[in-house]
Motif scaffolding. Structure first.
Motif, PDB file in Angstrom:
ATOM      1  N   ALA A 149       9.931  -8.953 -10.070  1.00 33.08           N
ATOM      2  CA  ALA A 149      10.054  -7.546  -9.408  1.00 33.08           C
ATOM      3  C   ALA A 149      11.090  -7.610  -8.469  1.00 33.08           C
ATOM      4  CB  ALA A 149       8.479  -7.197  -8.682  1.00 33.08           C
ATOM      5  N   GLY A 150      11.811  -6.524  -8.326  1.00 36.91           N
ATOM      6  CA  GLY A 150      12.818  -6.109  -7.178  1.00 36.91           C
ATOM      7  C   GLY A 150      12.172  -5.423  -6.174  1.00 36.91           C
ATOM      8  N   MET A 151      13.064  -4.822  -5.292  1.00 40.01           N
ATOM      9  CA  MET A 151      13.081  -3.717  -4.293  1.00 40.01           C
ATOM     10  C   MET A 151      11.802  -4.352  -3.440  1.00 40.01           C
ATOM     11  SD  MET A 151      14.103  -0.249  -6.274  1.00 40.01           S
ATOM     12  CE  MET A 151      12.839  -0.135  -7.342  1.00 40.01           C
ATOM     13  N   ASP A 152      10.383  -3.448  -3.473  1.00 34.54           N
ATOM     14  CA  ASP A 152       9.419  -3.575  -2.617  1.00 34.54           C
ATOM     15  C   ASP A 152       8.534  -4.755  -3.484  1.00 34.54           C
ATOM     16  OD1 ASP A 152       8.341  -2.489  -4.799  1.00 34.54           O
ATOM     17  OD2 ASP A 152       7.543  -0.544  -3.615  1.00 34.54           O
ATOM     18  N   ALA A 153       8.595  -5.164  -4.327  1.00 31.80           N
ATOM     19  CA  ALA A 153       7.863  -6.347  -5.144  1.00 31.80           C
ATOM     20  C   ALA A 153       6.464  -6.110  -4.971  1.00 31.80           C
ATOM     21  CB  ALA A 153       8.437  -7.535  -4.839  1.00 31.80           C
ATOM     22  N   ALA A 154       5.896  -4.776  -4.779  1.00 28.87           N
ATOM     23  CA  ALA A 154       4.344  -4.503  -4.716  1.00 28.87           C
ATOM     24  C   ALA A 154       3.699  -5.152  -5.866  1.00 28.87           C
ATOM     25  CB  ALA A 154       4.428  -3.090  -4.226  1.00 28.87           C
ATOM     26  N   LEU A 155       4.182  -5.029  -7.025  1.00 24.54           N
ATOM     27  CA  LEU A 155       3.733  -5.560  -8.016  1.00 24.54           C
ATOM     28  C   LEU A 155       3.015  -7.137  -8.122  1.00 24.54           C
ATOM     29  CD1 LEU A 155       2.832  -5.198 -11.090  1.00 24.54           C
ATOM     30  CD2 LEU A 155       4.991  -5.923 -12.050  1.00 24.54           C
ATOM     31  N   ALA A 156       3.705  -7.956  -7.430  1.00 23.83           N
ATOM     32  CA  ALA A 156       3.214  -9.193  -7.114  1.00 23.83           C
ATOM     33  C   ALA A 156       1.716  -9.203  -6.237  1.00 23.83           C
ATOM     34  CB  ALA A 156       4.073 -10.172  -6.365  1.00 23.83           C
ATOM     35  N   VAL A 172       4.169  -0.394  -9.573  1.00 20.22           N
ATOM     36  CA  VAL A 172       3.259   0.178  -9.168  1.00 20.22           C
ATOM     37  C   VAL A 172       2.930   1.827  -8.764  1.00 20.22           C
ATOM     38  CG1 VAL A 172       2.168  -2.143  -8.288  1.00 20.22           C
ATOM     39  CG2 VAL A 172       3.459  -0.536  -6.938  1.00 20.22           C
ATOM     40  N   ALA A 173       4.282   2.363  -8.917  1.00 16.97           N
ATOM     41  CA  ALA A 173       4.323   3.663  -8.565  1.00 16.97           C
ATOM     42  C   ALA A 173       3.618   4.545 -10.041  1.00 16.97           C
ATOM     43  CB  ALA A 173       6.053   4.145  -8.451  1.00 16.97           C
ATOM     44  N   GLY A 174       3.603   3.534 -10.953  1.00 14.80           N
ATOM     45  CA  GLY A 174       2.687   4.273 -12.091  1.00 14.80           C
ATOM     46  C   GLY A 174       1.520   3.379 -12.572  1.00 14.80           C
ATOM     47  N   LEU A 175       0.666   3.026 -11.721  1.00 12.01           N
ATOM     48  CA  LEU A 175      -0.242   2.031 -12.056  1.00 12.01           C
ATOM     49  C   LEU A 175      -1.138   2.120 -13.299  1.00 12.01           C
ATOM     50  CD1 LEU A 175      -2.618   1.482  -8.545  1.00 12.01           C
ATOM     51  CD2 LEU A 175      -1.127  -0.117  -9.742  1.00 12.01           C
ATOM     52  N   TRP A 176      -1.130   3.096 -13.752  1.00  9.97           N
ATOM     53  CA  TRP A 176      -1.803   3.140 -15.282  1.00  9.97           C
ATOM     54  C   TRP A 176      -1.114   2.211 -16.288  1.00  9.97           C
ATOM     55  CZ3 TRP A 176       1.423   4.582 -19.157  1.00  9.97           C
ATOM     56  CH2 TRP A 176       2.424   5.208 -18.862  1.00  9.97           C
ATOM     57  N   LEU A 214       1.035  -1.332   0.025  1.00 13.75           N
ATOM     58  CA  LEU A 214      -0.066  -0.006  -0.090  1.00 13.75           C
ATOM     59  C   LEU A 214       0.858   1.118  -0.128  1.00 13.75           C
ATOM     60  CD1 LEU A 214      -2.879   1.449   0.261  1.00 13.75           C
ATOM     61  CD2 LEU A 214      -2.672   0.964   2.663  1.00 13.75           C
ATOM     62  N   ALA A 215       1.954   0.999   0.546  1.00 13.23           N
ATOM     63  CA  ALA A 215       2.939   2.502   0.663  1.00 13.23           C
ATOM     64  C   ALA A 215       3.391   2.590  -0.564  1.00 13.23           C
ATOM     65  CB  ALA A 215       3.992   2.170   1.786  1.00 13.23           C
ATOM     66  N   SER A 216       3.615   1.703  -1.485  1.00 12.60           N
ATOM     67  CA  SER A 216       4.134   2.069  -2.709  1.00 12.60           C
ATOM     68  C   SER A 216       3.159   2.783  -3.517  1.00 12.60           C
ATOM     69  CB  SER A 216       4.933   0.835  -3.137  1.00 12.60           C
ATOM     70  OG  SER A 216       6.080   0.645  -2.617  1.00 12.60           O
ATOM     71  N   VAL A 217       2.109   1.913  -3.522  1.00 11.06           N
ATOM     72  CA  VAL A 217       0.917   2.441  -4.444  1.00 11.06           C
ATOM     73  C   VAL A 217       0.399   3.677  -4.134  1.00 11.06           C
ATOM     74  CG1 VAL A 217      -1.369   2.010  -5.022  1.00 11.06           C
ATOM     75  CG2 VAL A 217       0.140   0.009  -5.009  1.00 11.06           C
ATOM     76  N   MET A 218       0.320   4.162  -2.853  1.00 10.33           N
ATOM     77  CA  MET A 218      -0.077   5.182  -2.377  1.00 10.33           C
ATOM     78  C   MET A 218       0.834   6.446  -2.698  1.00 10.33           C
ATOM     79  SD  MET A 218      -2.672   6.507  -0.564  1.00 10.33           S
ATOM     80  CE  MET A 218      -2.818   8.498  -1.262  1.00 10.33           C
ATOM     81  N   GLY A 219       2.427   6.306  -2.659  1.00  4.82           N
ATOM     82  CA  GLY A 219       3.419   7.156  -2.924  1.00  4.82           C
ATOM     83  C   GLY A 219       3.374   7.366  -4.437  1.00  4.82           C
ATOM     84  N   GLY A 220       2.786   6.562  -5.290  1.00  4.51           N
ATOM     85  CA  GLY A 220       2.826   6.703  -6.721  1.00  4.51           C
ATOM     86  C   GLY A 220       1.524   7.489  -7.118  1.00  4.51           C
ATOM     87  N   LEU A 221       0.708   7.871  -6.268  1.00  8.24           N
ATOM     88  CA  LEU A 221      -0.783   8.608  -6.527  1.00  8.24           C
ATOM     89  C   LEU A 221      -0.794   9.628  -5.648  1.00  8.24           C
ATOM     90  CD1 LEU A 221      -3.157   5.529  -5.979  1.00  8.24           C
ATOM     91  CD2 LEU A 221      -2.557   6.582  -8.038  1.00  8.24           C
ATOM     92  N   THR A 222       0.155  10.206  -4.941  1.00  6.95           N
ATOM     93  CA  THR A 222      -0.026  11.437  -4.339  1.00  6.95           C
ATOM     94  C   THR A 222       1.461  12.172  -4.103  1.00  6.95           C
ATOM     95  OG1 THR A 222      -0.718  12.817  -2.278  1.00  6.95           O
ATOM     96  CG2 THR A 222       0.489  10.598  -1.793  1.00  6.95           C
ATOM     97  N   THR A 277      11.316  -3.408   5.387  1.00  7.03           N
ATOM     98  CA  THR A 277      12.190  -3.257   4.104  1.00  7.03           C
ATOM     99  C   THR A 277      11.216  -3.048   3.122  1.00  7.03           C
ATOM    100  OG1 THR A 277      12.017  -5.742   4.109  1.00  7.03           O
ATOM    101  CG2 THR A 277      13.697  -4.888   5.209  1.00  7.03           C
ATOM    102  N   SER A 278      10.014  -3.641   2.806  1.00  5.89           N
ATOM    103  CA  SER A 278       9.351  -3.275   1.450  1.00  5.89           C
ATOM    104  C   SER A 278       9.158  -1.723   1.555  1.00  5.89           C
ATOM    105  CB  SER A 278       8.045  -3.962   1.812  1.00  5.89           C
ATOM    106  OG  SER A 278       7.266  -3.698   0.580  1.00  5.89           O
ATOM    107  N   MET A 279       8.951  -1.086   2.764  1.00  7.81           N
ATOM    108  CA  MET A 279       8.620   0.508   2.661  1.00  7.81           C
ATOM    109  C   MET A 279       9.956   1.234   2.354  1.00  7.81           C
ATOM    110  SD  MET A 279       5.886   0.778   5.764  1.00  7.81           S
ATOM    111  CE  MET A 279       4.267   0.729   5.701  1.00  7.81           C
ATOM    112  N   LEU A 280      11.040   0.716   2.910  1.00  6.98           N
ATOM    113  CA  LEU A 280      12.257   1.336   2.707  1.00  6.98           C
ATOM    114  C   LEU A 280      12.579   1.390   1.499  1.00  6.98           C
ATOM    115  CD1 LEU A 280      14.153   0.274   6.178  1.00  6.98           C
ATOM    116  CD2 LEU A 280      13.589   2.745   5.322  1.00  6.98           C
ATOM    117  N   VAL A 281      12.272   0.323   0.638  1.00  7.11           N
ATOM    118  CA  VAL A 281      12.940   0.364  -0.798  1.00  7.11           C
ATOM    119  C   VAL A 281      11.766   0.556  -1.755  1.00  7.11           C
ATOM    120  CG1 VAL A 281      14.668  -1.484  -0.202  1.00  7.11           C
ATOM    121  CG2 VAL A 281      12.575  -2.259  -0.777  1.00  7.11           C
ATOM    122  N   SER A 282      10.899   1.329  -1.206  1.00  4.45           N
ATOM    123  CA  SER A 282       9.802   1.520  -2.030  1.00  4.45           C
ATOM    124  C   SER A 282      10.031   1.910  -3.502  1.00  4.45           C
ATOM    125  CB  SER A 282       8.726   2.701  -1.524  1.00  4.45           C
ATOM    126  OG  SER A 282       7.727   2.890  -2.264  1.00  4.45           O
TER     127      SER A 282
END
Lengths: 226, 226, 226, 226, 226, 226, 226, 226
Positions: free
Chosen positions: D153-160, D130-134, C159-167, C191-196
């Motif tokens: 994916a690397g770093m936060d791997a939020a895409l998964a 996901v930093a650019g969800l579009w 959620l932190a990365s998604v939010m960070g890309g939207l605001t 760690t996920s948040m730190l390497v967002s």
């Protein structure tokens, strides 16, 4: 199956340790059965020549011992230490124990009580965390009068580095397991102290107030022999 | 086997990021081939509207680019950053970057250069390690004039806690991989900052000067919209 | 053996902290004895000028306090926070707290209650985990109205990365110890948040809702002084 | 001292693996001497029945092989893979490989090339961070047409996690060693994927594009036998 | 301070998840209050259309619920799972769950019960640890009849590699927290599975029987749509 | 400043070690300067009574030594070992070294060469990874003829557990640093071996082929004294 | 963008450190550019009053400096230290440095050279590893004559515990990064020293010979002021 | 849903293990329900041919079993082991178990009791920590009479290295979870033993007294077959 067991507690005391290195063996009570502790407390209360220091002795456990045994001991709940008497001989030295917060109290006072038992004068300065630097500044002149300084701190342990940059006295740093999350039971404080930007800060194990007192005693004993 | 590749570099730029969040996408050069970097530097030098920030661009790699490309860029070796021009618009804000030592220089200046590129006024204060507290004390009044403070420190990172106890300004802390042994490539500094005894110290990834600048820019941008 | 102890709790309050950095010292109750807490709650209820925030105050512990003391306090069980009154002064700012799941509730509400105590307007948006992205999308317009955004999430903390890309607003991320196995008491989220992959996401210690609120307050205080 | 060595390379191939589990043994080239690789490439180019897949074969090493050997191979530098021909049989299945960034390219294409070699249709979608969800949203309908999805994916791997909440297809996630500091050579991405808030995301070792392709092939093979 | 709370449990259900990805949201009970669980169990027992799966629901907690609520549920103590009914629709697929030892029982049966709830035929094979290989050999022909195989193992998790070398079916491996010392609460098993020498073994989080069932269901659902 | 240095290499050999424990001191060459190694190789080639084993002696380093020195030595590149002659005395014992793959070769042969130097008969069985169990099965009868078995394996190290369940002979397991990602330079293999489900598997340090040979020699020496 | 840079090296020396704590600031050369080092070496060679200690100064780097600069320095390759002269004043104290093996040489001699520079008498005892206890026993009487003892050891660091049980003198232990596999670049030695069974062993960072010398100097300075 | 469960305990005993490898399967009681343990204790007490060893059987759990069952068992509280009788056959071998302290007692005696059950003569030497070396020296001649030596130690585990340098007998080292802070539940002792400076020290999992006994039994069994 045979075994060499000397008494019911199974402990083979290193009684000549005090002669060899000037520091007597202490009884680490954590993990020992109440039965074993009762025997050890009993034995130690009989010996006149060499009183024993008991560390990590929980208040509940101590309170469950026989009344007449309890009476003979000087017990300090916060530090969880007990002894019948301090080591014989004149009081010596001067150690300052500087802690970051009251949450570090059990470790701070384990160090203080161990030094008291070893016959070394000690003064405790609590709540000097660097988030309010003025507190340390106010105490600094008095702290500097000591021969050895022990710093006790958890979390970021920044106090060790700040103190190390302000004094040239031997300085022993004890990390505590205070904190949560990435404090990681004291590992954050430990690594912070080990990589301190101040030169010559020597570090003990997490929560090892007893060890810091022994390290300080090694210096005080050296001076008093010189 | 088909794939959607938009150009030789394979990068699908998030060009509307600056419109969406006020921070343009930057090119992280580490691990990219020289060929890809040349194309990207070429493309960026053509675009008038939106100059691009290149980070972690090693001096050797930059020096190997075509002469005419090199000429167009403002390159800063210590911070390993390059851009043709700063973002358009009036300079705004005031950020103070306070570092513990010169060894933290590449991270310190990555933050400074990113802020410069983003059009934000910045002042750098180096070598304020707490082992010599007087250096920070001397700079404190000037540092406090900034709207946002970035602390850059490796090893024990005690500077973050001391600074956090002295200022109420938004404070972003960047651990650096400076140090050896238990400094563990910046993990000691990171954990120290995360468990700081000062309230509200927010932390970035190890060596992430770029991220600290972006975090500061979010605050500066907010003020300038208010 | 002498020591400088100012009262029964052993705490040397940094009372001028609010004047110095705009954030008053709070009492972290975890690990303090009931006796010490009772004294502290008593003292704090007497002082008119400066109410105190108590954090990590367990429901059982609070319930064991004297009835007349309990009556004076505004206690919130989920967040384990208590205070007699909020800090004096007009309400200010606007902070949005966005959490991934209800399991993050105690951290989410520790942040919310701290902000309330600091006199800052706050709105909480729970259960926005990215496994069901539509929930965040629905709330996005309202969230964007805030001046500062706090993201609270455990496990993968995506959620932190998604939010960070939207605001583009200042964004503070708090990892929580929610999860099991490789969630490792919040280290995966941290760690996920730190390497967002989103720029300028600043991170607090695991479960540190109080710290996130202080970080947000530093920004809100800055705006309100500007 | 005797030993059972079957040829100069010392390798005892598990040739019946393809009959047993439908997946032939591949040659992992990292750490093998150039001499051993030359023999293996030579042997594999002679066998008509069963071409061999070579993975982690660096461009420099491959370029140092005899010209006539190089000619026989289909080599792909980014993925560091080589084979003389794909496995015999009709093309089958449909796998979508979705990556977060171009920095994940070597792993993304190791998976793609392995699937190609195994005779499985594959489509690669890069740069969906996901930093650019579009970017993901635009590709989603096409991705959903595949039978199996691989996320790289690397770093936060939020895409998964985001992908896992959007599709019901079998989903294999490969963390990459992309990133620095707390990315910890891919451990941040790995733990993030393992504790994903989306249900049924199955994870491979860091950088193991080959393994993800094999996991996908197990599903495709099952369907084509059904 | 306002917040969007939809009911007393604070949960914002992702009810359309089953339509979106074929897997309904489940309730993870660990860490939820008895009060919240009672409301959730009550709500779920009323809904006709979509029964809910409750996982990590301890026997003691379940036994403390109202009698009439308990009666409505199919509860399985070892797996700590409960539901009023399985998902509607014809039974499908065939999954084999192969475990190393009975100590892995709670995870093994969490997977089995989740599959049962999802309407997927399952057969469990326990106690196949490789220290007594003959046990696996005896069961192998039957295991191979399944469409998907789940391996559940703690400690060295060698069963995953052995199984992976014997079958070409999709194979999901779940490490368990069984063991002591360097088993490190399942991390030894997890890393062992991730670096398995058998190709295409996909791994779930430690003790995540639910996740393995969902991963298997993704494959079974794919086949049944094909 | 004085110091007790016995020769140019600074090494104070423990020459009576062989008399004391039956195992002579060896020279670990990694990290030693070429100059020091040349002196040591020279000295060792002169002594008739006790030849010395050199381990971790890289091919390049050895090749840079004087020609006449090189001639005197039996050097084995894969294992990086050298000696002028084996220890005097009749050959004894029988050790089987079973490895998972050829990538484990340098460790496998370090063990084999050390045993050869110690005068112990050894047979090496390579490439017995459990992903192709038939290979181990084929070799089993021969392996069982040995008195002591050494298992060498990296990655998941499942071979140690399988072997441990098939033999009652003393079994020493050596993890290797083979693998990538979560193999973590051999830590995955090490932990896997330490928590083996087979009873009595004793483990050596990562890549410590020399140590495994010494452990085996302790058993062989015991038998030959009995 | 302005910054306060005092000279080309960017370093703001803490020159009054020696007055404040009796230990002058040293230059840690690792990671500094050759250009910066040349300036620093130049400056230091001019100052008469206070010579500077350079640590971690690699032989290659030093050799690349101007000839006339090299001539002015006392350089010691193994310890990688350089200075133009020792600190002024009479030689004092007596420190014994006891190391486990010659592989610990660079750390051992960094400590020895730092003490020499500080004007403290030092005697080095190398190769006392406990695998050959007789070596330590032979040296013990001489070691005991020192006022402070420094133990330098890698791998298991057992020497620190054995030494700690034999002497009552202040004892500082320095772990070294010697070893491989689970030695983990000195972490095994560090933890071993921190949890030593001997009382009062104080520990420095891995490879921190300089720090151990400073810790010893704090004690020696104390004695010489007493 | 079907499953192959052979009895109420769910365990599929590997009864031919003793024939296969000379070591019978034991019941690890930790984590098993009282109900399952009662059935297993009942079954084992009926079988004449092969008595079973129960390990990690807590005193409280054992005391809660039916009286008549308790009567049939030889139970040893410190080691938490139980059996009705030792394995049939003549007593053989001689194993010495040497421990560092009485705190290691439960592991020491788990090893001793397992050996007793396996019919192997054992002698236990407790409290030989190297902080008081004279204790080990006094016992050394007797210890050396054994055929196999087991060292049990926690914290720094220095005893393993010292012992390994004094004996040529097969030596198995068991780290214990004794200690606090950086002892890290036995990981300090484990790593210390794995990187021992003495050659051929083979290591078991933390607290695995049972495993050390089995490793020793493999050697004793080998001798008695020779």
């Amino acid at each position: 199956m045979h075994t060499k067991t000397n008494n019911i507690t199974g402990i083979l005391f290193d009684h000549n340790r005090i002669a060899r290195i000037g520091l007597p063996e202490a009884v680490f009570c954590e993990g020992k059965s109440k039965q074993a502790l009762r025997v050890l407390l009993q034995e130690s209360s009989l010996k006149d020549g060499q009183p024993t220091l008991f560390t990590r002795l929980d208040e509940d456990v101590f309170a469950s011992m026989p009344k007449d045994l309890i009476k003979k001991y000087n017990y300090h709940p916060l530090s969880r230490t007990a002894f019948t008497a301090c080591l014989p001989g004149p009081e010596k030295g001067q150690v300052a124990i500087v802690s970051a917060g009251t949450a570090d109290g059990s470790v701070t006072w384990e160090a203080a009580r161990t030094l008291q038992y070893l016959g070394i004068k000690t003064r405790v300065y609590e709540d000097n965390g660097v988030a309010g630097l003025w507190r340390l500044t106010e105490n600094l002149d008095n702290i500097q009068k000591a021969e050895v300084i022990i710093v006790v701190a958890g979390m970021d342990a920044a106090l060790a580095s700040v103190m190390g940059g302000l004094t040239g006295k031997p300085l022993f740093a004890v990390p505590t397991s205070v904190g949560y999350g990435m404090a990681q039971q004291g590992q954050a404080a430990l690594t912070s102290m080990l990589v301190s930007c101040a030169p010559g800060v020597a570090v003990l194990n997490i929560d090892n107030g007893y060890g810091a007192a022994c390290a300080a005693a090694r210096v005080i004993n050296l001076i008093n022999k010189t």
